[in-house]
Design a protein around this motif. Structure first.
Motif, mmCIF file in Angstrom:
data_model
loop_
_atom_site.group_PDB
_atom_site.id
_atom_site.type_symbol
_atom_site.label_atom_id
_atom_site.label_comp_id
_atom_site.label_asym_id
_atom_site.label_seq_id
_atom_site.Cartn_x
_atom_site.Cartn_y
_atom_site.Cartn_z
ATOM 1 N N GLU A 1 -7.414 -2.987 -8.231
ATOM 2 C CA GLU A 1 -7.399 -2.046 -7.126
ATOM 3 C C GLU A 1 -6.214 -1.095 -7.316
ATOM 4 O OE1 GLU A 1 -7.474 -4.672 -3.763
ATOM 5 O OE2 GLU A 1 -6.936 -3.048 -2.398
ATOM 6 N N ILE B 1 -3.761 1.726 -5.561
ATOM 7 C CA ILE B 1 -3.328 2.259 -4.266
ATOM 8 C C ILE B 1 -2.543 3.541 -4.499
ATOM 9 C CG2 ILE B 1 -1.822 1.812 -2.258
ATOM 10 C CD1 ILE B 1 -2.800 -1.246 -3.608
ATOM 11 N N PHE C 1 -0.777 4.072 0.347
ATOM 12 C CA PHE C 1 -2.047 4.470 0.987
ATOM 13 C C PHE C 1 -1.977 5.901 1.520
ATOM 14 C CE2 PHE C 1 -1.952 -0.176 1.374
ATOM 15 C CZ PHE C 1 -3.187 -0.510 0.827
ATOM 16 N N SER D 1 6.791 -5.602 1.334
ATOM 17 C CA SER D 1 6.249 -4.959 0.141
ATOM 18 C C SER D 1 7.043 -5.449 -1.057
ATOM 19 C CB SER D 1 6.313 -3.443 0.257
ATOM 20 O OG SER D 1 5.610 -2.849 -0.822
ATOM 21 N N TYR E 1 -0.747 -11.123 -3.254
ATOM 22 C CA TYR E 1 -1.741 -10.175 -2.728
ATOM 23 C C TYR E 1 -1.723 -10.124 -1.202
ATOM 24 C CZ TYR E 1 -5.954 -7.445 -2.351
ATOM 25 O OH TYR E 1 -6.834 -6.423 -2.067
ATOM 26 N N LEU F 1 -0.573 -7.126 0.715
ATOM 27 C CA LEU F 1 -1.506 -6.006 0.832
ATOM 28 C C LEU F 1 -2.481 -6.219 1.987
ATOM 29 C CD1 LEU F 1 -1.594 -3.474 -0.831
ATOM 30 C CD2 LEU F 1 -3.091 -4.631 -2.460
ATOM 31 N N ASP F 2 -2.919 -7.469 2.188
ATOM 32 C CA ASP F 2 -3.827 -7.771 3.312
ATOM 33 C C ASP F 2 -3.190 -7.361 4.636
ATOM 34 O OD1 ASP F 2 -5.968 -8.888 1.887
ATOM 35 O OD2 ASP F 2 -4.944 -10.834 1.760
ATOM 36 N N LYS F 3 -1.888 -7.689 4.763
ATOM 37 C CA LYS F 3 -1.193 -7.378 6.022
ATOM 38 C C LYS F 3 -1.050 -5.869 6.201
ATOM 39 C CE LYS F 3 0.636 -11.623 7.399
ATOM 40 N NZ LYS F 3 1.235 -12.501 6.396
ATOM 41 N N MET F 4 -0.843 -5.155 5.075
ATOM 42 C CA MET F 4 -0.752 -3.680 5.185
ATOM 43 C C MET F 4 -2.082 -3.082 5.606
ATOM 44 S SD MET F 4 1.463 -2.475 1.935
ATOM 45 C CE MET F 4 2.997 -3.297 1.552
ATOM 46 N N LYS F 5 -3.145 -3.602 5.005
ATOM 47 C CA LYS F 5 -4.469 -3.039 5.306
ATOM 48 C C LYS F 5 -4.808 -3.229 6.778
ATOM 49 C CE LYS F 5 -6.381 -3.425 0.695
ATOM 50 N NZ LYS F 5 -7.227 -4.251 -0.197
ATOM 51 N N LEU G 1 -3.631 -0.194 8.731
ATOM 52 C CA LEU G 1 -4.085 1.148 8.331
ATOM 53 C C LEU G 1 -5.022 1.763 9.373
ATOM 54 C CD1 LEU G 1 -4.825 0.922 4.501
ATOM 55 C CD2 LEU G 1 -2.980 2.181 5.616
#
Ligand code: AMP
Ligand code: MN
Ligand code: MN
Ligand code: MN
Length: 283
Positions: free
Chosen positions: A60, A62, A84, A247, A273, A276-280, A283
């Motif tokens: 993936e 970003i 993002f 991060s 990983y 990234l789940d927590k950032m998404k 969003l």
């Protein structure tokens, strides 16, 4: 299930890295990373190439950026990573254009200084060395190495172009507010980069984080190539205290930062990983 690892901070030839976006992404795949953010200094020009390369690689990608800002009474250079981001966002692009103009002004002054120190260095040579529109100090260093003026990149920094040295010119930097709001308006997540690199103690970092949080900061690099265990623990503690997203990244620059590897940093970096789940989720 085998754990998935990521790297949310790295550079390409569009700023001061030595690998193209395609090469970085291919390397990320071979390294076994699940996700990779491209975060060039002051430019999003690598992003379309990176997103195109992502289509033929199983990881993936970003879109990101790393912007420098001047903080506090000493105008300390502090870096903010945006993840993002929308690389077509007009507010972000107008800020990067302004930064490039300021870099160009600084380049004229730095070339003059280095010339007066006896080094024959021209803007055209620097342009050729950088290959893009961002000319930064690693390009000066590489040129000085190739001309035999210094033995390697770190020699160039420690003798001539490092902060405060005879050939150094400080850049005029955007404010924290300008940088954070440009990242937010492009739909991105603003993250404080490598807080241990600013010669601040943890309480000074806390104070800065409070100020940046009031401007919209959402995350902080709790894992980074050069952190020792204590630094990782303390920065993680600050992130939890201030309810910021975690991060992490290697700050890979290819040959321009020898010994820093994509994904693994100096060898032991493993960024989960889950960050990234927590950032998404925000969003
Ligand atoms: P600039 O943005 O033009 O001021 O250049 C800063 C860049 O130079 C940073 O992003 C690093 O990649 C690199 N850099 C700064 N200090 C050093 C150093 N001592 N040795 C090697 N690279 C450095
Ligand atoms: Mn750099
Ligand atoms: Mn940085
Ligand atoms: Mn960086």
């Amino acid at each position: 299930m085998t754990p998935k690892y990521i790297d949310l901070h790295c550079h390409t030839t569009f700023s001061d890295g030595t690998l193209t976006p395609e090469e970085v992404i291919s390397l990320g795949e071979h390294t076994g990373l699940s996700a990779l953010a491209i975060t060039d200094h002051d430019t999003v020009d690598a992003i379309p190439f990176a997103l195109e390369a992502a289509k033929i690689h199983s990881l993936e990608v970003i879109p990101g950026i790393e912007l420098a800002t001047g903080y506090g009474t000493k105008n300390t250079e502090i870096h903010i990573v945006g993840l993002f981001i929308d690389c077509k966002n007009p507010s972000l692009l107008s800020l990067t254009e302004k930064i490039v103009a300021e870099r160009n002004a600084r380049n004229s002054l730095m070339i003059k200084k280095l010339n007066s120190l006896g080094f024959e260095i021209t803007l055209d040579e620097l342009k050729a060395e950088s290959g893009g529109k961002i000319i930064s100090r690693p390009h000066y260093a590489r040129l000085m190495v190739s001309k035999g003026y210094v033995k390697d990149i770190s020699d160039a920094f420690s003798k001539y172009i490092g902060d405060g040295k005879a050939g150094y010119v400080k850049r005029s930097l955007p404010t924290p507010e300008e940088v954070i709001s440009a990242i937010l308006s492009s739909g991105g997540i603003p993250i404080l980069a490598h807080p241990t690199l600013y010669s601040m103690n943890y309480n000074e970092i806390r104070k800065m984080v409070d100020e940046f949080k009031s401007l919209g900061l959402l995350g902080i690099e709790v894992m980074y190539s050069t952190y020792n265990h204590e630094q990782e623990r303390e920065i993680t503690r600050i992130a939890k205290e201030k309810e910021l997203l975690f991060s992490g990244g290697s700050d890979f620059h290819g040959e321009n930062k020898k010994g820093i590897h994509l994904g693994t940093g100096k060898g032991n970096l493993r960024i989960p990983y889950e960050f990234l789940d927590k950032m998404k989720a925000v969003l």
